[in-house]
Design an enzyme around this catalytic site. Structure first.
Site, short mmCIF file in Angstrom:
data_model
loop_
_atom_site.label_atom_id
_atom_site.label_comp_id
_atom_site.label_asym_id
_atom_site.label_seq_id
_atom_site.Cartn_x
_atom_site.Cartn_y
_atom_site.Cartn_z
CG ASP A 324 -2.02 1.09 1.07
OD1 ASP A 324 -2.29 1.58 0.00
OD2 ASP A 324 -2.56 1.30 2.30
CG ASN A 411 -1.58 9.02 4.36
OD1 ASN A 411 -2.23 9.60 3.65
ND2 ASN A 411 -1.57 7.63 4.72
CD1 TRP A 412 -4.24 11.87 4.27
CD2 TRP A 412 -4.43 14.36 4.36
NE1 TRP A 412 -5.20 12.36 5.43
CE2 TRP A 412 -4.96 13.69 5.47
CE3 TRP A 412 -4.23 15.42 4.00
CZ2 TRP A 412 -5.60 14.75 6.47
CZ3 TRP A 412 -4.84 16.50 4.78
CH2 TRP A 412 -5.37 16.19 6.10
CA CA Z 1 -4.46 2.69 -0.29
#
Ligand code: CA
Length: 701
Positions: A324, A411-412
């Site tokens: 991921d 992350n974002w």
């Molecule tokens: Ca994902």
């Protein structure tokens, strides 16, 4: 003289009532290329999600600076009437803040007073929440030549009149509404087009971005990020090439993934659009592309010609993604002097833990060093540009403890680049996870299909050479030229904290899960000031100036991926989650605190348990697959189902199959669960309710 001045007055009044008013109307949200290129002449503005064309999240404003940051306080707040994650960075132009909230709702707010100018609600059906892995969030919008471009969770792209929010055009960006796509990212302006991606890899979708004509909304092109079934014609030569990096017998029916759910940046000088792509679908490569391969263009940075949709170059951060490890994290464009040469570069800290600097004209790799703890790969080979995976990264046959986790080293949450210090400030994290491949993987349309899960186990303090003395979130100042860390602050055990702002006032601003908005000196990392906001904040702060007064604004609302869990000691655990835009200024007062949440009452006595062990086992598995993503059954944003009241037990089937609580965000699962399935899930819940109830009774004795 009098006559002349009379004429002047008449002319002036005509202008102000006619032409000027028309101009003023026309000019609402009037951002164009020239304005972005001359942004140094308007330091007060914030014209893209990251302020400028390179999305640096840096402001040249310095009225608020390292010597007076301790005088900052509350200016005003605007309530978004929501209780879910808020992740967008507002745009500020000509006195007005434009920002998105949940589902893709748009707000236009007066930057000085906090008064609402208009709102737009795309009215997304509640059922669509089921397709969103990580909450019904939106990461922003674009404003361009009098229009606001924003997308709804259910895939519609809107061009709104910046003056009053009326819809000028709208398009459905999904090819098939039975496939569980979602949009949580912001549309970007690139040349004559507005471009939008989507999410949903874990649910079985094929990633793509689409460009639409800015004026008419007519589709200009669509670029799929992964090949489709090679038995069908390829959409373009790039995908034919990419298909050779996949097993011909890949699970084409699951879509492949590679969704572009966040970062896109446009370079007007080179006329290139950079798109970050996501992970594979499912995560486990053995299940996706059994014979392996790089699986282009998963976890990649793509440079696309925004006029034609043709691929110009690509760089893959994680070949054959199995973890991921998306490369959708925010991309920043700037110029750096590297080895004595001025280079036009882009930089990214994707989930896989390496900080990348690429020449953005050619895609040449300039550096890739670890910004977080990385145990899946030893290093990136600078000749091939490929990371060198370690044996530890392979969990095909046995569960393995691996860093970063699927949450990533980053992350974002936006990072920020300050040209004065030359540093990038990364909201980073070290999050160990024990990856375990699911036995007998079975794809179920409409739910999260990772193919892997996380075992409960002891997180050891050492993996090979890596000491795990520091897990959790941290704020890192990184030198992108030397590719080394400069300073860091540990932020607490919980991994997710806020995005970052930096300014010419030598400050870095970031919020934390405990509700504090923290101001650091950009050069030294010294803590300058902390403000308790009463909200667990994830979004990045931004800044703007009106009438000589500088403001700092941030969207405050906890959610996103971990919405099912309120971290211990967090503001959301104490105060709940009233969504708001909070604005600060020098000399402001304390932020008005929300009411403290009442303590949880006793666990209600559950109904009689009447089920075989076989049914209970089946219910436990089904619960994890269909319900567990939201209902963590601890203190969190979704109801703890061990605390169901008798009337909820009674209408359990009507809620899960009949959609009785759809308006409250609990979608119907009638399309994937049978009555037997629901009964098994309910039995499992009654069992764990009894366990919790008896535990509580014991403690209270
Ligand atoms: Ca994902």
């Amino acid at each position: 003289m009098r006559i002349v001045s009379g004429i002047v007055i008449i002319m002036l009044s005509l202008m102000s009532s006619g032409c000027d008013q028309k101009n003023a109307e026309k000019k609402a949200g009037w951002i164009d290329r020239e304005r972005i290129q001359n942004l140094s002449s308007e330091p007060e503005s914030w014209l893209t999600g990251g302020r400028d064309g390179g999305e640096t999240h840096f402001s040249p404003l310095a009225e608020i600076n390292d010597s007076n940051a301790n005088e900052l306080g509350f200016a005003w707040q605007y309530f978004t009437d929501s209780h879910r994650g808020l992740e967008a960075t507002p745009i500020f132009v000509d006195g007005v803040l434009y920002v998105t909230g949940n589902w893709g709702v748009v707000f236009a707010i007066d930057g000085k007073t906090g008064k609402e100018i208009w709102t737009f609600d795309p009215e997304v059906p509640g059922q669509w929440a089921r397709n969103a892995c990580c909450d019904v969030v939106s990461r922003g919008l674009s404003v361009w030549k009098g229009k606001v471009y924003a997308a709804s969770l259910d895939g519609r792209l809107f061009a709104l009149d910046a003056h009053d929010g009326t819809v000028i055009w709208q398009v459905d960006t999904f090819p098939d509404r039975t496939i569980p796509y979602t949009i949580t990212g912001a549309p970007r302006i690139a040349g004559q087009n507005v471009v939008i991606g989507n999410g949903g890899a874990e649910y079985g979708v094929r990633g793509y971005v689409t460009a639409y004509d800015l004026e008419t909304g007519k589709k200009s092109w669509r670029f799929y990020t992964v090949p489709g079934d090679p038995k069908k014609p390829f959409e373009n030569p790039a995908l034919e090439m990419a298909s050779k990096t996949w097993d011909p017998d890949s699970r084409w029916d699951i879509g492949g993934g590679g969704t572009a759910w966040d970062s896109m940046v446009y370079d007007a000088d080179l006329n290139l659009l950079y798109v970050g792509t996501g992970n594979g679908s499912p995560w486990v490569q053995k299940e996706r592309s059994p014979k392996g391969g790089d699986n282009l263009f998963l976890s990649s940075i793509l440079a696309i010609n925004p006029d034609t949709g043709d691929l110009v170059w690509y760089y893959q951060t994680t070949p054959g993604d199995n973890w991921d490890y998306t490369a959708t994290q925010p991309i920043i464009l700037t110029d750096l002097i590297i080895d004595g040469k001025n280079r036009k570069i882009l930089m990214q800290a994707p989930k896989n833990g390496f900080f990348y600097v690429l020449d953005r004209a050619t895609g040449e790799l300039l550096s890739a060093e670890k910004y977080a703890t990385v145990t899946w790969a030893s290093h990136v080979d600078m000749k091939t540009g490929k990371p060198q995976p370690l044996p530890q990264s392979n969990y095909d046959d046995e569960a393995k403890l691996i860093l970063p986790s699927p949450a990533g080293g980053h992350n974002w949450q936006p990072m920020a680049y300050n040209p004065h210090t030359g540093l990038v400030y990364i909201p980073a994290m070290n999050d160990p996870a024990i990856y375990e491949k699911r036995k007998n993987f079975e794809f179920i349309k409409g739910i999260n299909n990772q193919g892997a899960h996380f075992s409960e186990g002891t997180i050891t303090s050492e993996i090979g050479d890596h000491k795990l003395d520091e897990t959790g979130g941290f704020l890192l100042a990184w030198d992108p030229v030397k590719a080394v860390p400069v300073w860091r602050h540990k932020l607490g055990d919980f991994i997710f904290h806020g995005g970052v702002l930096t300014t010419a006032g030598n400050i870095v601003v970031q919020a934390q899960d405990d509700g504090f908005l923290v101001f650091y000196a950009a050069d030294s990392g010294k803590v300058l000031h902390k403000i308790q906001t009463g909200s667990s904040i994830l979004a990045a702060p931004m800044t703007y100036l009106i009438d000589g007064e500088q403001y700092i604004a941030v969207m405050a609302g906890y959610g996103g991926g971990p919405f099912g869990y309120f971290p211990v000691g967090s503001a959301v655990e104490k105060y709940g989650n009233e969504g708001r835009l909070i604005v600060f200024k020098l000399g402001g007062g304390d932020v008005p605190m929300p009411d403290v949440l009442p303590a949880l009452g006793p666990i209600p006595k559950p109904p009689v348990l009447d089920a075989t062990q076989e049914v209970l086992d089946r219910g436990a598995v089904l619960f994890v697959k269909a319900c567990g993503e939201c209902h963590w059954n601890i203190n969190g944003g979704y109801p703890d189902l061990r605390r169901m009241m008798p009337e909820v037990h009674e209408s359990f089937k009507d809620i899960v199959l009949g959609g009785q609580r759809e308006a409250l965000g609990m979608a119907s699962f009638g399309d994937i669960l049978s009555e037997d399935d629901v009964e098994a899930i309910h039995s499992h819940l009654i069992k764990i309710s009894w366990e919790a109830y008896q535990e509580e009774q014991k403690i209270n004795k």
